[in-house]
Write an enzyme that holds these catalytic residues in place. Structure first.
Site, PDB file in Angstrom:
ATOM      1  N   LYS A 129     -55.125   9.497  14.882  1.00 39.71           N
ATOM      2  CA  LYS A 129     -55.317   8.263  14.090  1.00 39.71           C
ATOM      3  C   LYS A 129     -53.957   7.830  13.512  1.00 39.71           C
ATOM      4  O   LYS A 129     -52.939   8.044  14.174  1.00 39.71           O
ATOM      5  CB  LYS A 129     -56.385   8.485  13.023  1.00 39.71           C
ATOM      6  CG  LYS A 129     -57.686   9.027  13.652  1.00 39.71           C
ATOM      7  CD  LYS A 129     -58.860   9.020  12.750  1.00 39.71           C
ATOM      8  CE  LYS A 129     -60.075   9.583  13.492  1.00 39.71           C
ATOM      9  NZ  LYS A 129     -61.298   9.548  12.709  1.00 39.71           N
TER      10      LYS A 129
ATOM     11  N   GLY B  65     -65.053  12.240   9.713  1.00 37.08           N
ATOM     12  CA  GLY B  65     -64.257  12.435   8.506  1.00 37.08           C
ATOM     13  C   GLY B  65     -65.077  12.759   7.272  1.00 37.08           C
ATOM     14  O   GLY B  65     -64.566  12.731   6.155  1.00 37.08           O
TER      15      GLY B  65
ATOM     16  N   GLU C 280     -63.776   3.155  14.262  1.00 31.19           N
ATOM     17  CA  GLU C 280     -62.883   2.549  13.258  1.00 31.19           C
ATOM     18  C   GLU C 280     -62.351   1.207  13.750  1.00 31.19           C
ATOM     19  O   GLU C 280     -62.136   0.289  12.971  1.00 31.19           O
ATOM     20  CB  GLU C 280     -61.746   3.533  12.924  1.00 31.19           C
ATOM     21  CG  GLU C 280     -62.272   4.680  12.074  1.00 31.19           C
ATOM     22  CD  GLU C 280     -61.546   6.000  12.274  1.00 31.19           C
ATOM     23  OE1 GLU C 280     -60.452   6.024  12.854  1.00 31.19           O
ATOM     24  OE2 GLU C 280     -62.118   7.028  11.839  1.00 31.19           O
TER      25      GLU C 280
ATOM     26  N   HIS D  32     -63.164   2.912  19.528  1.00 35.00           N
ATOM     27  CA  HIS D  32     -63.438   3.864  18.443  1.00 35.00           C
ATOM     28  C   HIS D  32     -64.174   3.131  17.315  1.00 35.00           C
ATOM     29  O   HIS D  32     -63.921   1.954  17.068  1.00 35.00           O
ATOM     30  CB  HIS D  32     -62.115   4.451  17.931  1.00 35.00           C
ATOM     31  CG  HIS D  32     -62.319   5.609  17.016  1.00 35.00           C
ATOM     32  ND1 HIS D  32     -62.662   5.453  15.694  1.00 35.00           N
ATOM     33  CD2 HIS D  32     -62.271   6.952  17.239  1.00 35.00           C
ATOM     34  CE1 HIS D  32     -62.799   6.657  15.139  1.00 35.00           C
ATOM     35  NE2 HIS D  32     -62.572   7.577  16.064  1.00 35.00           N
TER      36      HIS D  32
ATOM     37  N   SER E  84     -66.194  15.488  12.757  1.00 36.20           N
ATOM     38  CA  SER E  84     -66.054  16.731  11.982  1.00 36.20           C
ATOM     39  C   SER E  84     -66.114  17.989  12.837  1.00 36.20           C
ATOM     40  O   SER E  84     -66.673  19.001  12.404  1.00 36.20           O
ATOM     41  CB  SER E  84     -67.099  16.769  10.856  1.00 36.20           C
ATOM     42  OG  SER E  84     -66.890  15.705   9.948  1.00 36.20           O
TER      43      SER E  84
ATOM     44  N   GLU F 274     -69.631   9.631  19.080  1.00 35.91           N
ATOM     45  CA  GLU F 274     -69.166   9.932  17.731  1.00 35.91           C
ATOM     46  C   GLU F 274     -70.103   9.272  16.729  1.00 35.91           C
ATOM     47  O   GLU F 274     -69.971   8.073  16.455  1.00 35.91           O
ATOM     48  CB  GLU F 274     -67.755   9.389  17.523  1.00 35.91           C
ATOM     49  CG  GLU F 274     -66.715   9.995  18.429  1.00 35.91           C
ATOM     50  CD  GLU F 274     -65.314   9.944  17.811  1.00 35.91           C
ATOM     51  OE1 GLU F 274     -64.662  10.975  17.830  1.00 35.91           O
ATOM     52  OE2 GLU F 274     -64.904   8.894  17.295  1.00 35.91           O
TER      53      GLU F 274
ATOM     54  N   ASN G 227     -57.379  13.111  18.341  1.00 39.08           N
ATOM     55  CA  ASN G 227     -57.068  11.739  17.932  1.00 39.08           C
ATOM     56  C   ASN G 227     -56.390  11.818  16.567  1.00 39.08           C
ATOM     57  O   ASN G 227     -57.047  12.067  15.568  1.00 39.08           O
ATOM     58  CB  ASN G 227     -58.380  10.933  17.853  1.00 39.08           C
ATOM     59  CG  ASN G 227     -58.173   9.536  17.298  1.00 39.08           C
ATOM     60  OD1 ASN G 227     -57.028   9.089  17.131  1.00 39.08           O
ATOM     61  ND2 ASN G 227     -59.269   8.840  17.017  1.00 39.08           N
TER      62      ASN G 227
HETATM   63  P1  13P Z   1     -62.987  13.774  12.394  1.00 39.62           P
HETATM   64  O1  13P Z   1     -62.865  14.945  13.331  1.00 39.62           O
HETATM   65  O2  13P Z   1     -61.882  13.725  11.369  1.00 39.62           O
HETATM   66  O3  13P Z   1     -64.348  13.683  11.803  1.00 39.62           O
HETATM   67  O4  13P Z   1     -62.768  12.450  13.271  1.00 39.62           O
HETATM   68  C1  13P Z   1     -63.493  12.287  14.435  1.00 39.62           C
HETATM   69  C2  13P Z   1     -62.955  11.127  15.169  1.00 39.62           C
HETATM   70  O5  13P Z   1     -63.122   9.999  14.764  1.00 39.62           O
HETATM   71  C3  13P Z   1     -62.183  11.394  16.397  1.00 39.62           C
HETATM   72  O6  13P Z   1     -61.957  10.222  17.100  1.00 39.62           O
END
Ligand code: 13P
Length: 256
Positions: free
Chosen positions: A13, A176, A100, A98, A216, A170, A11
């Site tokens: 983003k 992150g 976010e 997601h 992560s 997640e 992803n």
């Molecule tokens: P990270 O791997 O940067 O922690 O992000 C995970 C994520 O949100 C994938 O959708």
């Protein structure tokens, strides 16, 4: 134990211009364009879907995914993108719900359910995200949160529809942050989530359902996570922005 082919998705983003996308996709095709032990999906931003789609045209083993879609088929929704628009670009998967999007764009379980239907209606395979926040974990509420998200967002599908769905656990506190859940911690949630799916859809469906872990994931921790019995893949954020680390995660995902 039922066999479930691992699925590793990147992803991106809100990262990578079209020129940057071309560079990484070129490298990924060289490295894992023929890797067949796991399903591989990359999810660029909307603006790069067209160019990445062209590059992947003859590549069987890397599929294209989007990061979101609108629940309506078309209409006056300024700035939004429909399932049919994605499908026409040969997008195969779409991330839905997601954390976010839940956090910054107010997406609810009800909306997640609507988006799943829109995706399936255009033959897109949803990757549906669930996961608890740090506060919810510390208050020992993760089971309630996971169950509510599944029952509110991912129930009400028929057997054919649910077979197209991939779930991504997640934990919001691991996204992150560099704070990865241990294999054991993640396995506990995955097994719990699978149990809810078994309750809703029955044993055969829950045995086949793939549940990815995200938060992560790095080349160094991929193997420990992916060797857990109920972890069937990874949804990778930061580490998917670098061809070498995403390649290493894909290759490590199947190492014993
Ligand atoms: P990270 O791997 O940067 O922690 O992000 C995970 C994520 O949100 C994938 O959708």
């Amino acid at each position: 134990m039922p066999y479930r082919k691992k699925i590793i998705a990147g992803n991106w983003k809100m990262n990578k211009t079209n020129n940057e996308a071309k560079v990484i996709v070129h490298d990924l095709i060289l490295e894992i364009g023929k890797f067949d032990d796991a399903d591989i999906v990359i999810c660029p931003p909307f603006t790069a879907l067209s160019i990445v789609s062209e590059m992947l045209l003859d590549i069987q083993n890397i599929k294209l995914g989007a990061q979101n879609l609108h629940q309506a088929s078309h209409g006056a929704y300024t700035g939004e993108v429909s399932a049919a628009m994605l499908r026409e670009l040969f997008v195969r998967h779409v991330i839905i719900g997601h954390s976010e999007r839940r956090q910054y764009f107010g997406e609810t379980d009800k909306l997640v359910a609507e988006k799943i239907k829109a995706a399936l209606g255009a033959a897109l395979k949803p990757i549906v995200c669930i996961g608890e926040t740090l506060q919810q974990r510390e208050a020992n509420q993760w089971k309630k949160v996971i169950e509510t998200q599944i029952r509110g967002g991912i129930s009400g599908l028929d057997e054919k529809e649910i077979s197209e769905v991939v779930v991504a656990y997640e934990p919001v506190w691991a996204i992150g942050t560099g704070k990865v859940a241990t294999g054991e911690q993640a396995q506990e949630v995955h097994a719990f989530a699978r149990g809810i799916f078994k309750d809703i859809y029955g044993q055969a469906v829950s045995d086949k359902l793939r549940i990815q872990y995200g938060g992560s994931v790095k080349p160094e921790n991929a193997q420990e996570l992916l060797n857990q019995p109920d972890i069937d893949g990874a949804l990778v954020g930061g580490a998917s922005l670098d061809a070498r680390s995403f390649t290493a995660i894909v290759k490590n995902s199947c190492a014993k």
